[in-house]
Design an enzyme around this catalytic site. Structure first.
Site, PDB file in Angstrom:
ATOM      1  N   CYS A   1       6.265   4.546   9.427  1.00  0.00           N
ATOM      2  CA  CYS A   1       6.897   3.679   8.419  1.00  0.00           C
ATOM      3  C   CYS A   1       8.285   4.067   7.917  1.00  0.00           C
ATOM      4  CB  CYS A   1       5.951   3.520   7.248  1.00  0.00           C
ATOM      5  SG  CYS A   1       4.479   2.597   7.740  1.00  0.00           S
TER       6      CYS A   1
ATOM      7  N   LYS B   1       8.277  -1.580  -2.429  1.00  0.00           N
ATOM      8  CA  LYS B   1       7.637  -0.822  -1.333  1.00  0.00           C
ATOM      9  C   LYS B   1       8.698  -0.219  -0.408  1.00  0.00           C
ATOM     10  CE  LYS B   1       4.976   0.891   1.661  1.00  0.00           C
ATOM     11  NZ  LYS B   1       4.213   2.098   1.442  1.00  0.00           N
TER      12      LYS B   1
ATOM     13  N   GLU C   1       0.845  -1.198   0.000  1.00  0.00           N
ATOM     14  CA  GLU C   1       0.000   0.000   0.000  1.00  0.00           C
ATOM     15  C   GLU C   1       0.878   1.244   0.000  1.00  0.00           C
ATOM     16  OE1 GLU C   1      -3.325   0.314  -0.446  1.00  0.00           O
ATOM     17  OE2 GLU C   1      -2.502   2.314  -0.654  1.00  0.00           O
TER      18      GLU C   1
HETATM   19  P1  NAD Z   1      -1.826  -0.486  12.647  1.00  0.00           P
HETATM   20  O1  NAD Z   1      -1.008  -0.763  13.833  1.00  0.00           O
HETATM   21  O2  NAD Z   1      -2.631   0.779  12.564  1.00  0.00           O
HETATM   22  O3  NAD Z   1      -2.871  -1.689  12.438  1.00  0.00           O
HETATM   23  C1  NAD Z   1      -2.527  -3.039  12.490  1.00  0.00           C
HETATM   24  C2  NAD Z   1      -3.660  -3.796  13.172  1.00  0.00           C
HETATM   25  O4  NAD Z   1      -3.406  -5.207  13.061  1.00  0.00           O
HETATM   26  C3  NAD Z   1      -3.794  -3.513  14.671  1.00  0.00           C
HETATM   27  O5  NAD Z   1      -5.096  -2.991  14.937  1.00  0.00           O
HETATM   28  C4  NAD Z   1      -3.563  -4.879  15.348  1.00  0.00           C
HETATM   29  O6  NAD Z   1      -4.391  -5.099  16.476  1.00  0.00           O
HETATM   30  C5  NAD Z   1      -3.930  -5.831  14.223  1.00  0.00           C
HETATM   31  N1  NAD Z   1      -3.353  -7.179  14.358  1.00  0.00           N
HETATM   32  C6  NAD Z   1      -2.067  -7.527  14.609  1.00  0.00           C
HETATM   33  N2  NAD Z   1      -1.936  -8.867  14.602  1.00  0.00           N
HETATM   34  C7  NAD Z   1      -3.159  -9.394  14.349  1.00  0.00           C
HETATM   35  C8  NAD Z   1      -3.659 -10.713  14.191  1.00  0.00           C
HETATM   36  N3  NAD Z   1      -2.850 -11.772  14.282  1.00  0.00           N
HETATM   37  N4  NAD Z   1      -4.963 -10.871  13.936  1.00  0.00           N
HETATM   38  C9  NAD Z   1      -5.794  -9.801  13.826  1.00  0.00           C
HETATM   39  N5  NAD Z   1      -5.370  -8.517  13.942  1.00  0.00           N
HETATM   40  C10 NAD Z   1      -4.074  -8.316  14.200  1.00  0.00           C
HETATM   41  O7  NAD Z   1      -0.867  -0.600  11.391  1.00  0.00           O
HETATM   42  P2  NAD Z   1      -0.986   0.158   9.978  1.00  0.00           P
HETATM   43  O8  NAD Z   1      -0.487   1.555  10.087  1.00  0.00           O
HETATM   44  O9  NAD Z   1      -2.349  -0.078   9.412  1.00  0.00           O
HETATM   45  O10 NAD Z   1       0.094  -0.637   9.133  1.00  0.00           O
HETATM   46  C11 NAD Z   1      -0.124  -1.963   8.713  1.00  0.00           C
HETATM   47  C12 NAD Z   1       0.938  -2.327   7.692  1.00  0.00           C
HETATM   48  O11 NAD Z   1       0.790  -1.485   6.531  1.00  0.00           O
HETATM   49  C13 NAD Z   1       2.375  -2.145   8.164  1.00  0.00           C
HETATM   50  O12 NAD Z   1       3.164  -3.159   7.600  1.00  0.00           O
HETATM   51  C14 NAD Z   1       2.775  -0.810   7.561  1.00  0.00           C
HETATM   52  O13 NAD Z   1       4.157  -0.741   7.320  1.00  0.00           O
HETATM   53  C15 NAD Z   1       2.022  -0.806   6.262  1.00  0.00           C
HETATM   54  N6  NAD Z   1       1.693   0.531   5.729  1.00  0.00           N
HETATM   55  C16 NAD Z   1       1.236   1.503   6.563  1.00  0.00           C
HETATM   56  C17 NAD Z   1       0.860   2.749   6.031  1.00  0.00           C
HETATM   57  C18 NAD Z   1       0.347   3.860   6.912  1.00  0.00           C
HETATM   58  O14 NAD Z   1       0.167   4.947   6.413  1.00  0.00           O
HETATM   59  N7  NAD Z   1       0.093   3.644   8.195  1.00  0.00           N
HETATM   60  C19 NAD Z   1       0.920   2.962   4.658  1.00  0.00           C
HETATM   61  C20 NAD Z   1       1.378   1.928   3.841  1.00  0.00           C
HETATM   62  C21 NAD Z   1       1.757   0.716   4.388  1.00  0.00           C
HETATM   63  C1  UGA Z   2       4.495   7.635   3.739  1.00  0.00           C
HETATM   64  C2  UGA Z   2       4.507   7.579   2.212  1.00  0.00           C
HETATM   65  O1  UGA Z   2       4.310   8.902   1.700  1.00  0.00           O
HETATM   66  C3  UGA Z   2       3.407   6.655   1.688  1.00  0.00           C
HETATM   67  O2  UGA Z   2       3.515   6.540   0.268  1.00  0.00           O
HETATM   68  C4  UGA Z   2       3.585   5.274   2.327  1.00  0.00           C
HETATM   69  O3  UGA Z   2       2.544   4.411   1.901  1.00  0.00           O
HETATM   70  C5  UGA Z   2       3.551   5.415   3.830  1.00  0.00           C
HETATM   71  O4  UGA Z   2       4.603   6.319   4.248  1.00  0.00           O
HETATM   72  C6  UGA Z   2       3.810   4.125   4.555  1.00  0.00           C
HETATM   73  O5  UGA Z   2       4.359   3.188   4.003  1.00  0.00           O
HETATM   74  O6  UGA Z   2       3.432   4.134   5.729  1.00  0.00           O
HETATM   75  P1  UGA Z   2       3.054   8.925   5.560  1.00  0.00           P
HETATM   76  O7  UGA Z   2       4.181   8.545   6.466  1.00  0.00           O
HETATM   77  O8  UGA Z   2       1.672   8.610   5.984  1.00  0.00           O
HETATM   78  O9  UGA Z   2       3.255   8.211   4.136  1.00  0.00           O
HETATM   79  O10 UGA Z   2       3.085  10.484   5.264  1.00  0.00           O
HETATM   80  P2  UGA Z   2       4.078  11.413   4.383  1.00  0.00           P
HETATM   81  O11 UGA Z   2       3.249  12.404   3.683  1.00  0.00           O
HETATM   82  O12 UGA Z   2       5.001  10.604   3.565  1.00  0.00           O
HETATM   83  O13 UGA Z   2       4.894  12.186   5.501  1.00  0.00           O
HETATM   84  C7  UGA Z   2       5.859  11.519   6.298  1.00  0.00           C
HETATM   85  C8  UGA Z   2       6.594  12.537   7.146  1.00  0.00           C
HETATM   86  O14 UGA Z   2       7.438  13.348   6.350  1.00  0.00           O
HETATM   87  C9  UGA Z   2       5.689  13.510   7.909  1.00  0.00           C
HETATM   88  O15 UGA Z   2       6.214  13.737   9.184  1.00  0.00           O
HETATM   89  C10 UGA Z   2       5.745  14.759   7.065  1.00  0.00           C
HETATM   90  O16 UGA Z   2       5.446  15.920   7.787  1.00  0.00           O
HETATM   91  C11 UGA Z   2       7.181  14.713   6.595  1.00  0.00           C
HETATM   92  N1  UGA Z   2       7.447  15.480   5.346  1.00  0.00           N
HETATM   93  C12 UGA Z   2       6.810  15.133   4.200  1.00  0.00           C
HETATM   94  C13 UGA Z   2       8.381  16.500   5.354  1.00  0.00           C
HETATM   95  O17 UGA Z   2       8.985  16.808   6.392  1.00  0.00           O
HETATM   96  N2  UGA Z   2       8.635  17.166   4.183  1.00  0.00           N
HETATM   97  C14 UGA Z   2       8.011  16.854   3.018  1.00  0.00           C
HETATM   98  O18 UGA Z   2       8.294  17.505   1.987  1.00  0.00           O
HETATM   99  C15 UGA Z   2       7.077  15.807   3.028  1.00  0.00           C
END
Ligand code: NAD
Ligand code: UGA
Length: 463
Positions: free
Chosen positions: A277, A221, A162
């Site tokens: 992340c 990713k 994602e």
């Molecule tokens: P999160 O912590 O918000 O959510 C994960 C959820 O999974 C939690 O609610 C937890 O209770 C649940 N969980 C864990 N083990 C479980 C199990 N065995 N059965 C059922 N539920 C279970 O995490 P997130 O931010 O949604 O991130 C999830 C993944 O996506 C990570 O690998 C992260 O790197 C990736 N990712 C996150 C973002 C983002 O913006 N947060 C964007 C892209 C990718």
């Molecule tokens: C980031 C990536 O942008 C997503 O594509 C990815 O899916 C995600 O991580 C993930 O894998 O979790 P996110 O961390 O939600 O998304 O937000 P960003 O907009 O990337 O910002 C990350 C941090 O960088 C924030 O603290 C933001 O304020 C900072 N930032 C961003 C800067 O300091 N300068 C910039 O120009 C942009």
């Protein structure tokens, strides 16, 4: 295999919004999002969709439209797995805090639990989709668990990372730059890729759906996040030089961003990137490189984190230095605690580390963030384990109102780029502060000249 039911394990920042959008765009599919965390599931099911556990612009409207129709949130994990043809794994993959790879490698225990649970429950063939961000070649481990502990049914494993960013998740999901699907190059693998492609094709143009082998998808990713974070560290690496030389980082960013090869995005200098992340994914990349003996590759990417840590530290140091080398007993007000605007997520937010440094210097930290409350702020600080919860509670106070938070302060630090901060009546804030009144704009969102005209001693980042 006809796809009618989807299960998503993990109702977090990715699982919740992603499944809500799939439900909205695919009314013919039934989607159940499951989680072990009962409190989280209850919040997703709250009658009032404004109380769902994640704040994301547009999300509560999509949930209101779909929930109870073809989108369900439940803690009946096994039932949802059993009924679905496609299972997304969207659980957290934090940095390991123990054992081999401590502090660097991704902790895959939640992923393994999911794989074992799917293997135990599945009574017919399933497509298992890695939605979580995972080290390259994780699919191999998932496949091994599924094949060796399952009931003899067939599993196809796809990598479908994602790319949404928090704060813009719904629009990123509705209009993605691309959808990436990695799968086996076998006939069965290709069929699974096709099944997932058909789901996304309900709203994403087919030419934006990219298919690769599993390993390329997994590594892409980590690479995407590493490149994005690297841009921020690159621009931040020049802020100190700007402050020494009189160059202005905002002007430099604009000048280089107009080069179409560089482009204008992700060049905003800041107090340092946060979020769940960037740091964990780069550390994971560094760990993988090291485990293959690729020390130069590891050192290259590690520098992105080192620079970011330096940027946070230097911001806190600058506050102390500017306030005549002591902040003991002084009130420092923070505007913003979330790691970026338009989210209530605080994971790895720069504000946490800056507060920690200032509390070490015996400052009294007051915080206003439109979406973060005192309980969260204190739990973020407690998590660092620098001092006792009682001490944190004695040194940090959050307010529901920005003006109250800044009342009597020696300095204001802007730590999140919430747009409302730029529109405040800063003259009113100035009048209520100690003099000289300092403002440290960690996001460069305030107008330097106007702030100086009011009387503030203004410090931006690299400007
Ligand atoms: P999160 O912590 O918000 O959510 C994960 C959820 O999974 C939690 O609610 C937890 O209770 C649940 N969980 C864990 N083990 C479980 C199990 N065995 N059965 C059922 N539920 C279970 O995490 P997130 O931010 O949604 O991130 C999830 C993944 O996506 C990570 O690998 C992260 O790197 C990736 N990712 C996150 C973002 C983002 O913006 N947060 C964007 C892209 C990718
Ligand atoms: C980031 C990536 O942008 C997503 O594509 C990815 O899916 C995600 O991580 C993930 O894998 O979790 P996110 O961390 O939600 O998304 O937000 P960003 O907009 O990337 O910002 C990350 C941090 O960088 C924030 O603290 C933001 O304020 C900072 N930032 C961003 C800067 O300091 N300068 C910039 O120009 C942009």
């Amino acid at each position: 295999m006809e796809i009618t039911k989807i299960c998503c394990i993990g109702a977090g920042y990715v699982g919740g919004p992603t499944m809500a959008v799939i439900a909205q765009k695919c009314p013919h599919l039934t989607i159940t999002v499951v989680d072990l965390n009962q409190e989280r599931i209850d919040a997703w099911n709250d009658e009032n969709t404004d109380n769902i556990p994640i704040f994301e612009p547009g999300l509560s409207a999509v949930v209101a439209e779909t929930r109870g129709k073809n989108l369900f949130f439940s803690n009946a994990v096994e039932k949802a797995i059993e009924e679905a043809q496609i299972i997304f794994i969207s659980v957290n993959t934090p940095t390991k805090t123990y054992g081999k790879g401590k502090g660097m490698a991704a902790d895959l225990k939640y992923i393994e639990l999911c794989a074992r649970q799917i293997a135990k429950v599945a009574k017919d063939n399933k497509i298992v989709v890695e939605k979580s961000t995972l080290p390259v070649r994780t699919a191999e481990a998932i496949k091994s668990i599924l094949d060796n502990t399952g009931n003899g049914v067939q599993f196809q494993i796809l990598s479908n990372p994602e790319f949404l960013a928090e704060g813009t998740a719904i629009s990123d999901l509705l209009h993605p730059d691309r959808i990436l699907i990695g799968g086996d190059q076998t006939a069965e693998g290709q069929k699974a890729i096709q099944a997932l492609t058909d789901i996304y094709a309900n709203w994403v143009p087919r030419d934006k759906i990219l298919t690769t082998n599993v390993w390329s998808s997994e590594l892409s990713k980590l690479t995407a996040n590493a490149f994005l974070a690297q841009r921020i560290s690159s621009i931040n690496a020049l802020t100190e030089l700007c402050e020494k030389t009189g160059a202005d980082i905002n002007e430099v960013a604009r000048a280089i961003g107009m080069d179409s090869r560089i482009g204008p995005k992700f060049l905003k200098a800041s107090v340092g990137f946060g979020g769940s992340c960037f740091k964990k994914d780069i550390l994971n990349l560094v760990y993988i490189a090291k485990s293959y003996g690729l020390n130069e590759t590891a050192a290259y990417w590690e520098q992105v984190i080192i620079m970011n840590d330096h940027q946070k530290k230097r911001f806190a140091d600058k506050i102390v230095k500017t306030l005549y080398n002591t902040v003991a007993g002084k009130k420092i007000s923070f505007l913003g605690w979330a790691f970026k605007k338009n989210t209530n997520d605080t994971r790895e937010s720069a504000a946490i580390y800056i507060a920690d440094d200032l509390i070490n210097e015996q400052a009294a930290v007051c915080v206003y963030d439109p979406k973060v409350n005192q309980k969260k702020i204190l739990s973020d600080l407690d998590y660092l384990e620098t001092r006792s919860s009682q001490e944190n509670a004695a040194n940090v106070q959050s307010f529901d109102n920005p003006f109250e938070a800044c009342q009597g302060a020696h300095a204001v630090a802007v730590l999140t780029e919430w747009e409302e901060f730029a529109h405040y009546d800063w003259k009113k804030i100035y009048d209520a502060m100690q003099k000289p009144a300092f403002v440290f704009d960690g996001r460069n969102i305030l107008n330097k000249k106007e702030m100086q005209k009011i009387g503030f001693v203004y410090h931006g980042i690299g400007s």
